[in-house]
Each structure stands twice: as C-alpha cells, then as structure tokens.
Design a protein around this motif. Structure first.
Motif, PDB file in Angstrom:
ATOM      1  N   GLU A  79      44.129  94.716  50.294  1.00  0.00           N
ATOM      2  CA  GLU A  79      43.089  95.566  50.872  1.00  0.00           C
ATOM      3  C   GLU A  79      42.414  94.888  52.065  1.00  0.00           C
ATOM      4  O   GLU A  79      41.641  95.514  52.782  1.00  0.00           O
ATOM      5  CB  GLU A  79      42.052  95.946  49.804  1.00  0.00           C
ATOM      6  CG  GLU A  79      41.169  94.806  49.314  1.00  0.00           C
ATOM      7  CD  GLU A  79      41.843  93.905  48.270  1.00  0.00           C
ATOM      8  OE1 GLU A  79      43.078  93.826  48.236  1.00  0.00           O
ATOM      9  OE2 GLU A  79      41.102  93.267  47.495  1.00  0.00           O
ATOM     10  N   VAL A 130      52.551  88.976  44.090  1.00  0.00           N
ATOM     11  CA  VAL A 130      52.370  87.695  44.783  1.00  0.00           C
ATOM     12  C   VAL A 130      50.890  87.568  45.095  1.00  0.00           C
ATOM     13  O   VAL A 130      50.287  88.486  45.675  1.00  0.00           O
ATOM     14  CB  VAL A 130      53.210  87.616  46.074  1.00  0.00           C
ATOM     15  CG1 VAL A 130      52.977  86.266  46.762  1.00  0.00           C
ATOM     16  CG2 VAL A 130      54.694  87.784  45.767  1.00  0.00           C
ATOM     17  N   GLY A 131      50.291  86.449  44.706  1.00  0.00           N
ATOM     18  CA  GLY A 131      48.859  86.240  44.951  1.00  0.00           C
ATOM     19  C   GLY A 131      48.383  85.014  44.202  1.00  0.00           C
ATOM     20  O   GLY A 131      49.174  84.100  43.906  1.00  0.00           O
ATOM     21  N   SER A 132      47.113  85.001  43.863  1.00  0.00           N
ATOM     22  CA  SER A 132      46.523  83.815  43.248  1.00  0.00           C
ATOM     23  C   SER A 132      46.956  83.672  41.779  1.00  0.00           C
ATOM     24  O   SER A 132      47.341  84.643  41.125  1.00  0.00           O
ATOM     25  CB  SER A 132      44.999  83.910  43.322  1.00  0.00           C
ATOM     26  OG  SER A 132      44.568  85.022  42.573  1.00  0.00           O
ATOM     27  N   GLU A 153      43.045  75.014  44.837  1.00  0.00           N
ATOM     28  CA  GLU A 153      43.793  75.425  46.022  1.00  0.00           C
ATOM     29  C   GLU A 153      42.748  75.816  47.069  1.00  0.00           C
ATOM     30  O   GLU A 153      42.051  76.827  46.915  1.00  0.00           O
ATOM     31  CB  GLU A 153      44.676  76.638  45.680  1.00  0.00           C
ATOM     32  CG  GLU A 153      45.524  77.082  46.846  1.00  0.00           C
ATOM     33  CD  GLU A 153      46.368  78.323  46.541  1.00  0.00           C
ATOM     34  OE1 GLU A 153      45.953  79.153  45.718  1.00  0.00           O
ATOM     35  OE2 GLU A 153      47.444  78.455  47.149  1.00  0.00           O
ATOM     36  N   MET A 155      52.629  82.739  42.434  1.00  0.00           N
ATOM     37  CA  MET A 155      51.165  82.507  42.450  1.00  0.00           C
ATOM     38  C   MET A 155      50.779  81.282  43.272  1.00  0.00           C
ATOM     39  O   MET A 155      51.486  80.889  44.184  1.00  0.00           O
ATOM     40  CB  MET A 155      50.701  82.431  41.007  1.00  0.00           C
ATOM     41  CG  MET A 155      51.111  83.678  40.215  1.00  0.00           C
ATOM     42  SD  MET A 155      50.499  83.717  38.548  1.00  0.00           S
ATOM     43  CE  MET A 155      51.472  82.443  37.784  1.00  0.00           C
ATOM     44  N   CYS A 211      51.032  79.977  51.145  1.00  0.00           N
ATOM     45  CA  CYS A 211      51.259  79.464  49.789  1.00  0.00           C
ATOM     46  C   CYS A 211      52.123  78.226  49.831  1.00  0.00           C
ATOM     47  O   CYS A 211      52.194  77.475  48.866  1.00  0.00           O
ATOM     48  CB  CYS A 211      51.927  80.528  48.934  1.00  0.00           C
ATOM     49  SG  CYS A 211      53.551  80.964  49.542  1.00  0.00           S
ATOM     50  N   LYS A 245      51.240  98.313  46.557  1.00  0.00           N
ATOM     51  CA  LYS A 245      49.771  98.162  46.681  1.00  0.00           C
ATOM     52  C   LYS A 245      49.539  96.941  47.587  1.00  0.00           C
ATOM     53  O   LYS A 245      49.534  95.811  47.121  1.00  0.00           O
ATOM     54  CB  LYS A 245      49.171  97.932  45.282  1.00  0.00           C
ATOM     55  CG  LYS A 245      47.726  98.339  45.111  1.00  0.00           C
ATOM     56  CD  LYS A 245      46.736  97.661  46.011  1.00  0.00           C
ATOM     57  CE  LYS A 245      46.424  96.236  45.632  1.00  0.00           C
ATOM     58  NZ  LYS A 245      45.526  95.573  46.620  1.00  0.00           N
ATOM     59  N   THR A 278      50.625  92.870  46.712  1.00  0.00           N
ATOM     60  CA  THR A 278      50.840  91.792  47.685  1.00  0.00           C
ATOM     61  C   THR A 278      49.523  91.155  48.139  1.00  0.00           C
ATOM     62  O   THR A 278      48.468  91.787  48.091  1.00  0.00           O
ATOM     63  CB  THR A 278      51.637  92.320  48.898  1.00  0.00           C
ATOM     64  OG1 THR A 278      50.960  93.424  49.474  1.00  0.00           O
ATOM     65  CG2 THR A 278      53.031  92.740  48.472  1.00  0.00           C
ATOM     66  N   PRO A 279      49.597  89.884  48.618  1.00  0.00           N
ATOM     67  CA  PRO A 279      48.397  89.154  49.044  1.00  0.00           C
ATOM     68  C   PRO A 279      48.133  89.337  50.538  1.00  0.00           C
ATOM     69  O   PRO A 279      48.946  89.923  51.254  1.00  0.00           O
ATOM     70  CB  PRO A 279      48.788  87.705  48.751  1.00  0.00           C
ATOM     71  CG  PRO A 279      50.257  87.676  49.054  1.00  0.00           C
ATOM     72  CD  PRO A 279      50.799  89.036  48.681  1.00  0.00           C
ATOM     73  N   PHE A 280      47.021  88.774  50.996  1.00  0.00           N
ATOM     74  CA  PHE A 280      46.621  88.978  52.392  1.00  0.00           C
ATOM     75  C   PHE A 280      47.368  88.073  53.369  1.00  0.00           C
ATOM     76  O   PHE A 280      47.403  88.338  54.564  1.00  0.00           O
ATOM     77  CB  PHE A 280      45.106  88.746  52.550  1.00  0.00           C
ATOM     78  CG  PHE A 280      44.734  87.286  52.654  1.00  0.00           C
ATOM     79  CD1 PHE A 280      44.797  86.622  53.872  1.00  0.00           C
ATOM     80  CD2 PHE A 280      44.352  86.558  51.539  1.00  0.00           C
ATOM     81  CE1 PHE A 280      44.491  85.265  53.963  1.00  0.00           C
ATOM     82  CE2 PHE A 280      44.043  85.210  51.621  1.00  0.00           C
ATOM     83  CZ  PHE A 280      44.115  84.567  52.839  1.00  0.00           C
ATOM     84  N   ASN A 281      47.950  86.960  52.884  1.00  0.00           N
ATOM     85  CA  ASN A 281      48.326  85.923  53.846  1.00  0.00           C
ATOM     86  C   ASN A 281      49.646  86.177  54.566  1.00  0.00           C
ATOM     87  O   ASN A 281      49.864  85.635  55.635  1.00  0.00           O
ATOM     88  CB  ASN A 281      48.301  84.529  53.186  1.00  0.00           C
ATOM     89  CG  ASN A 281      49.317  84.388  52.092  1.00  0.00           C
ATOM     90  OD1 ASN A 281      49.683  85.353  51.438  1.00  0.00           O
ATOM     91  ND2 ASN A 281      49.789  83.171  51.885  1.00  0.00           N
ATOM     92  N   PHE A 295      63.201  82.869  46.246  1.00  0.00           N
ATOM     93  CA  PHE A 295      61.995  82.052  46.203  1.00  0.00           C
ATOM     94  C   PHE A 295      61.725  81.723  44.735  1.00  0.00           C
ATOM     95  O   PHE A 295      61.852  82.576  43.868  1.00  0.00           O
ATOM     96  CB  PHE A 295      60.830  82.847  46.785  1.00  0.00           C
ATOM     97  CG  PHE A 295      59.645  82.020  47.167  1.00  0.00           C
ATOM     98  CD1 PHE A 295      59.529  81.500  48.451  1.00  0.00           C
ATOM     99  CD2 PHE A 295      58.641  81.756  46.249  1.00  0.00           C
ATOM    100  CE1 PHE A 295      58.435  80.733  48.805  1.00  0.00           C
ATOM    101  CE2 PHE A 295      57.536  80.995  46.607  1.00  0.00           C
ATOM    102  CZ  PHE A 295      57.430  80.482  47.883  1.00  0.00           C
ATOM    103  N   VAL A 348      44.723  85.851  39.251  1.00  0.00           N
ATOM    104  CA  VAL A 348      45.048  87.279  39.167  1.00  0.00           C
ATOM    105  C   VAL A 348      46.477  87.475  38.631  1.00  0.00           C
ATOM    106  O   VAL A 348      46.718  88.310  37.761  1.00  0.00           O
ATOM    107  CB  VAL A 348      44.869  87.959  40.543  1.00  0.00           C
ATOM    108  CG1 VAL A 348      45.288  89.421  40.465  1.00  0.00           C
ATOM    109  CG2 VAL A 348      43.423  87.838  41.014  1.00  0.00           C
TER     110      VAL A 348
END
Ligand code: NAD
Length: 510
Positions: free
Chosen positions: A187, A235-237, A392, A259, A292, A184, A158-161, A459, A240
């Motif tokens: 971080e 989910v992220g950039s 982005e 992404m 996103c 995961k 998962t992402p930070f946002n 989604f 990656v």
C-alpha cells in the motif's frame, strides 16, 4: 491511513482495484496517501478494499480458472513473450514511476524492473518447464505418468522495497502454469505495480485471470482465510510473514513466505581489498539499505580489521539525493516513519556503546530538504547483543563485527536468527568452499555481495528468513504452483488374455 478523501485532495488520482478485467474505483471509506519520499508530494491515494471487494476479486479468479486452466501451453507462453516486450518498451517510464513513489535511484529502479522481467522471460518458457514424467512398462502393459496441474486461485502479498520485481516473481509464474491470481501490492507504492498489471492485460491476460486488491492487514487476513484460495505467496517482514504462514496453512493452503534478513559479509584478509570494499559499500548503501539482500553486517576477519578507514572513506563519498537526480547513489527511505525508526536505532547503537565511524543522520540534501534521507552510517565494535545488530534496520546502516578466524565468523553468522543472504570475500578457494559448506544461509555469494539468483534457480532462505519449502520463481515455483497427478494406465489388447487371468485381489500391478 485516513477516512474518506477530503475535498482538497479531490484532484489527486485514485488507485483502482482490478476485478474481472475492469479497473474499478473502490467503495472503501479508508484510503491512504502515496507520497514521493524525496519531496512529500502526494502522488495518488490508495484504497483499503472492503471484504466484498476482496471476495469479488476471488470469485472472478475462480470463474476464470475454469477456462484458463485448459488454455494451450503455446497461448499462455505467447502472452508472456508479448508481456516481456511491452515491459522492455516501457522501461524508462516504469522506472520514473517507481523512483517517484519508492525513492530508489533511476538506474536501480531499472534494475528492479529488469530482475522482474527476467522472471517474465522465464514464464514465457513454460512449455518446457511444466512437464511431467513418464515411466513405460511399470508392470506388464502398464505405464505411469504425471501431470503438473494448476492449483486454482492463488494470491500474492508484496512488500514496498521491490514494487516491480517481487510482484513479477509471483503472478507471471502462477498464471503461466495455469492458475488465476489475486495480487495485494504494498500500500506504500502500488503505482508501478499497477502499471505492470495494465501491461499484463495489454499483453493478453484474459479477464479474471489476474485481479488486484489493495489494503493492509484486513485484506491480507481475508486472503489467508478465503476458502477459495489455494496458495499464498508472501514477501515481507518476518513478523508479518510468520503470521501469514500460520494463518494460511491453518486454512489448508500452500504458503511460501520470504521474510526478513540480516545479511553478513565475511571478509578474509586475503581478499582483493579494492573489489571487496567497493562491493561492501554498494551492497550496504544501495537502495538506502532497503533491500532484503542488503549487506547490513560485515565481519572483518583478522587483519581485515585495518580496512575500516578505507571503507568509511568510500561510504562518505556516496551522493545522497532524490533518486531522479543524475549521479545520486542512494535516495530517501520510504516514509518519515521509516526514517525516524532508523535514526532511533542509530541513537540506540550509540547508547549501547558501538563506535559511530560515520554518522548519516540529518544529511544536507539541497533542493530536497523535506525528503526522508539518512546518509551512509557505519558502526564498528558492534556486539551481537546490541539492537543495531539484533534488528533488521532496513536503512543505510552497516555494522562491523570482528572475528579472529573464519570458523569464528561462520559461527557468528549461523548464530544470527536470519538466513537470507551472505557473502564471503577471499582469494582462497578452500576458504570459500568451507564457507559454502558450513554456512546456514539460503543465498551464498563468493566475492558476490548480493547473490540474488537468476530465474534458472529459485530464491531461497533459511531459518527466520523463510517459511515453506518451495521458493518463488525458477523450478521451485513450478512445484509450488502445481499439484502432481499420477496416472497409471493399462490398455488391454483385443485377445482378452488379461481378462482370462481372473480378478487380481493383491496390491501388485499384474
Ligand atoms: P511488511 O511485512 O510490513 O509488508 C509486507 C506486506 O504485508 C504488505 O503488502 C503489507 O500491506 C502487508 N502487511 C503489513 N502489515 C501486516 C499485518 N499486520 N498483517 C497482514 N499483512 C500486513 O514488509 P515491508 O516493510 O513492506 O517490506 C520490508 C520487509 O520485507 C523487510 O523485512 C525485508 O527484509 C523483507 N523482504 C524480504 C524479501 C525476501 O525475499 N526474503 C524480499 C523483499 C523484502
């Protein structure tokens, strides 16, 4: 990231791994600080798990799958009923923790948790969602039916946002459908995710069914390659996610990767001016543009171009402050590095010749001078070749492009590599319908600036914003986290007539 904790930081709490039902201290020598982005206070330290720890988490999930997959529907559903209640009761403290490590405002942090809570509620309805089909008498005395069976061990990255919503997109649906899970989290802000994981165990998720490892590329690669993991949700950039998809599918796994984005709002001159401008400002600058689905590009069609001064005036009035300050409209960016990157892109926009209508660099935020703040920033006269349009930005930067007609605007949006979200603002049903039909973007809003679907739907995303056919949560998540087994059955009646017909050497069911 740095080496083993120096003595001065000994008092800073450490984030634990969750393996086989126990929150354990990592043996890693590589740790990273979790920093409040408004104050630079170190909140905790997170380990980058070792390969052995990742494997232990997977083995725990694998062992738990044997019994969890056979756990009755009602038992699974009731755990998620309890879980949604616990999240509701803990909403305020969860939001405070989220704001402390992520930076978004407290009301928006509650929104982050609430959008995840909706998925938990959906997971609690698993009994009516995970149903197969049955066709009676497909041949004489023969019925065919399907079972939607869980895959086994699944993993989520998962992402930070959205540190609450996005983990909750993943493990509740995976576990409710009978899988076991290794999560995961980002971080950069894993604390609220870990609190949600604690509540999941309190709600009754058995040991080993949910596991958590922390880390960066090595841990993610370890999950993608692990032979005992059946599916990866990411989910992220785009950079990656594309690599995660390649690596996970090469290892034979199912993968879904949601992404990056460049979300366009198209504004027609017949739109309700006040509502459209308010929607644009909220969607561009809320969460400091770190969504996103943030509107990061607006296409003003025809005479709507005259609305720029009013848009700028509204954006200028937004209050930039620490997320926990009442009345703050946008908080800081996640890290000093993110702020420096966004400021660098603004400088590049100026150098490329875009018109800087509102400059959010170096805002004055009394009392929080050390925060990673960038204020609302607006560029006009932006061209598709400029880096502020191509990349982005993931910050509070809105770029304005012009189009003569709706057709031109649609062509512009479809030529952008990303296809995450878009919106059209108009009072014309015909224009809205044309937009809906012709635009190649996963989420379309009609006078709705951030059209994130509720979990009755899934989604989606197109082109560079998504890899894999099935989305997270909603019906598509049931399909992603299960495999279909087709059973064709015949029960002979006692008179033995079928046996008397002799062997059937054809493919036909007789
Ligand atoms: P990111 O890609 O940097 O990180 C996402 C995850 O991948 C993290 O858990 C991180 O630890 C891991 N990771 C980072 N670098 C890696 C590498 N080299 N190899 C393997 N794993 C790695 O994304 P982020 O900065 O945390 O989140 C912001 C991005 O996520 C934006 O691009 C945003 O658009 C996107 N996003 C997309 C959606 C969607 O639904 N489409 C939702 C939220 C965020």
């Amino acid at each position: 990231m740095n080496a083993a904790a120096p003595p001065t930081l000994a008092a800073v709490p450490t984030v634990k791994l969750l393996i086989d039902g126990a929150f354990v201290e990592s043996r890693s020598t590589v740790w990273r600080d979790i920093v409040n982005p408004a104050t630079q206070e170190v909140l905790a330290r997170v380990p980058f798990a070792t390969a052995e720890e990742v494997d232990a988490a997977v083995q725990s999930a694998r062992a738990a799958f044997r019994s969890w997959r056979k756990t009755p529907i009602g038992v699974r559903a009731r755990i998620f009923l309890k879980y949604q209640q616990l999240i509701r009761e803990q909403m305020k403290p969860l939001a405070m923790l989220l704001t402390a490590e992520q930076g978004k405002t407290l009301p928006d942090a509650e929104g982050d948790i609430f959008r995840g809570l909706e998925v938990v509620e959906h997971a609690a309805n698993i009994g009516s969602l995970q149903m197969g089909e049955l066709a009676n008498n497909v041949a004489t005395g023969v019925d065919t039916y399907t079972l939607l069976q869980p895959l086994g061990v699944c993993a989520g990255i998962t992402p930070f946002n959205f540190p609450a919503m996005i983990p909750l997109w993943m493990f509740p649906m995976a576990i409710a459908t009978g899988n076991t899970f290794v999560l995961k989290p980002s971080e950069q802000d894993p604390l609220v995710t870990m609190r949600l994981v604690e509540l999941a165990l309190e709600a009754g998720i058995p040991k080993g069914v949910l596991n958590v490892v922390h880390g960066g590329p090595d841990v993610v690669n370890g999950l993608c390659d692990h032979p005992d993991i059946k599916a990866i949700s990411f989910v992220g950039s785009t950079r990656v996610g594309t690599e995660v998809y390649r690596r996970a599918t090469l290892a034979g796994k199912r993968a879904q990767c949601l992404m990056g984005a460049k979300n366009h709002a198209v504004v027609l001159p017949d739109a309700n001016r006040e509502q459209a401008l308010n929607a644009l400002v909220g969607a561009a600058f809320g969460a400091a543009g770190q969504r996103c689905m943030a509107v990061s590009a607006v296409v003003l069609v025809g005479a709507a171009r005259d609305w720029i001064p009013e848009l700028v005036a509204k954006a200028r009035r937004l209050k930039v402050d620490a997320g926990f300050v009442p009345g703050a409209d946008l908080g800081p960016l996640i890290s000093c590095a993110a702020r420096d990157r966004v400021v660098g892109l603004i400088e590049q926009g100026v150098a490329d010749g875009a018109v800087l209508e509102l400059d959010g660099r170096n805002p004055v935020v009394p009392g929080h001078e050390r925060g990673n703040f960038v204020g609302p920033t607006i560029f006009s006269r932006v061209q598709p070749g400029m880096s502020i349009y191509r990349e982005e930005v993931f910050g509070p930067v809105l770029v304005i492009l012009d189009a003569a007609t709706l057709d031109d605007a649609i062509a512009l949006v479809n030529a952008n590599p990303n296809g995450n979200g878009t919106a059209v603002f108009t009072q014309s049903g015909a224009a809205a319908r044309k937009f809906q039909e012709e635009i190649d973007v996963g989420q379309v809003g009609i006078n709705v600036p951030i059209p994130v679907p509720v979990p009755l739907f899934s989604f989606s995303g197109s082109r560079a914003s998504k890899l894999g056919d099935l989305g997270p949560y909603g019906k598509q998540a049931i399909a992603f986290y299960t495999q279909t087994k087709t059973v064709t059955q015949r029960w002979f009646e006692d008179d033995g007539n079928a046996a008397a017909a002799g062997p059937n050497t054809t493919i036909s069911l007789r």
